[in-house]
Design an enzyme around this catalytic site. Structure first.
Site, mmCIF file in Angstrom:
data_model
loop_
_atom_site.group_PDB
_atom_site.id
_atom_site.type_symbol
_atom_site.label_atom_id
_atom_site.label_comp_id
_atom_site.label_asym_id
_atom_site.label_seq_id
_atom_site.Cartn_x
_atom_site.Cartn_y
_atom_site.Cartn_z
ATOM 1 N N HIS A 191 0.862 -1.183 0.000
ATOM 2 C CA HIS A 191 0.000 0.000 0.000
ATOM 3 C C HIS A 191 0.903 1.239 0.000
ATOM 4 C CE1 HIS A 191 -3.857 -1.780 2.108
ATOM 5 N NE2 HIS A 191 -4.117 -1.553 0.833
ATOM 6 N N CYS A 285 -2.446 2.874 9.258
ATOM 7 C CA CYS A 285 -3.460 1.907 8.781
ATOM 8 C C CYS A 285 -4.685 1.887 9.699
ATOM 9 C CB CYS A 285 -2.889 0.498 8.744
ATOM 10 S SG CYS A 285 -1.489 0.288 7.656
HETATM 11 N N1 ARG Z 1 -3.888 -7.130 6.743
HETATM 12 C C1 ARG Z 1 -4.310 -5.934 6.103
HETATM 13 C C2 ARG Z 1 -4.296 -6.105 4.589
HETATM 14 O O1 ARG Z 1 -3.404 -6.721 4.095
HETATM 15 C C3 ARG Z 1 -3.442 -4.790 6.520
HETATM 16 C C4 ARG Z 1 -3.902 -3.478 5.962
HETATM 17 C C5 ARG Z 1 -3.062 -2.356 6.394
HETATM 18 N N2 ARG Z 1 -3.649 -1.104 6.047
HETATM 19 C C6 ARG Z 1 -3.016 -0.106 5.432
HETATM 20 N N3 ARG Z 1 -3.631 1.028 5.313
HETATM 21 N N4 ARG Z 1 -1.840 -0.268 4.904
HETATM 22 O O2 ARG Z 1 -5.163 -5.625 3.901
#
Ligand code: ARG
Length: 292
Positions: A191, A285
């Site tokens: 991300h 996150c």
């Molecule tokens: N386990 C989640 C996923 O892989 C973690 C998300 C983390 N969120 C973020 N905004 N980077 O989707």
């Protein structure tokens, strides 16, 4: 450091003034955040390289660390709204993935992984019952503030792992803001918000190796003064930080990043997010910004 000296009557120079390069005074602004308690947090599937379902998870510890993050925001004067967690949605704690709000306009999310897909509708209903009148649900896959970062001028938009490139045009149309597309290339930094964060308008911190060569050039052009994170900063999810314009909330392991932001006049505020990191998440996150 420069000093001006004159020779006086003796041999000793008389130092008239010592100037050190001074960092600008950073002024915080009050923020409103939406968060989701990690009551049902666990790692039971793997949709990024951080997640290992065979690793034990201490949900009580995750709740404690998350509560400390929320208390930290409130202590700094920010408001935190909450959405009810839902059983069977262990990643719902990562509220940043469920909406992008700019000037009260909401663009909801559409998850790539089916395990997370139902989260989007819980957030859509939260927005509607909390006074948001324009809530648009996207047609294209978009993981919201996971891949969309508002600098105050541009919406930086990541793609490569989660958010579809066609979602960038959709975000520009719905939110009415100029979008700058950036290509992510390292699966650990799946991300945008684990590779880059906004310190203040026109000032970002990022980890260059998470981006394609062309996107690195775009970032250098837009943000020539950016703080450049190291591989170690990135590996503890240090770039998943939250700034209010002065205070920078970041993982306790991100010490060299903290030194760098302190030298730019910001105030590092450490939090321990070790349990949530097992799912690939950090402070940002867990935090959706409500820009009403
Ligand atoms: N386990 C989640 C996923 O892989 C973690 C998300 C983390 N969120 C973020 N905004 N980077 O989707």
């Amino acid at each position: 450091m420069t000093s001006v000296s004159l020779l006086g009557s003796g041999d000793e120079p008389i130092v008239l003034g010592v100037t050190t390069p001074t960092a600008p005074v950073r002024v915080p602004t009050t923020r409103r955040y939406l968060m989701c308690p990690p009551e049902y947090f666990t790692v039971e599937y793997a949709i990024n390289p951080w997640m290992d379902p065979t690793q034990p998870i201490d949900t009580a510890l995750a709740v404690e660390q998350w509560t400390n993050l929320k208390d930290t925001y409130e202590r700094l004067g920010h408001q935190v709204a909450l959405i009810d967690p839902q059983p069977g949605l262990p990643d719902m704690v990562f509220a940043a993935n469920s909406g992008t709000v700019i000037d009260g306009q909401v663009l909801g999310s559409r998850f790539r992984a089916e395990q997370r897909a139902p989260e989007a509708d819980h957030f859509r209903r939260w927005f509607l019952s909390n006074g948001y009148r324009s809530v648009v649900m996207p047609e294209r896959t978009n993981e919201a503030e996971g891949d969309f970062t508002w600098t105050g001028r541009y919406l930086l938009a990541g793609t490569g792992f989660r958010t579809d490139p066609s979602a960038h045009a959709e975000a520009q149309e719905v939110l009415g803001v100029p979008v700058v597309s950036l290509q992510l290339t390292d699966p650990r930094y799946y991300h945008l918000d684990v590779a880059l964060f906004v310190l203040a308008e026109d000032l970002v911190a990022y980890y260059p190796d998470a981006f394609s060569p062309g996107s690195q050039r775009v970032l250098r052009r837009l943000f020539p003064d950016a703080v450049i994170g190291t591989a170690e900063d990135a590996a503890c999810l240090g770039l998943n930080a939250v700034s209010d314009g002065r205070n920078v909330i970041l993982p306790v392991e991100a010490t060299s990043l903290a030194d760098q932001v302190a030298r730019r006049g910001f105030e590092p505020v450490f939090v321990d997010i070790s349990e949530l990191r097992k799912s690939g998440g950090g402070p940002k996150c867990c935090t959706m910004e409500l820009r009403d």
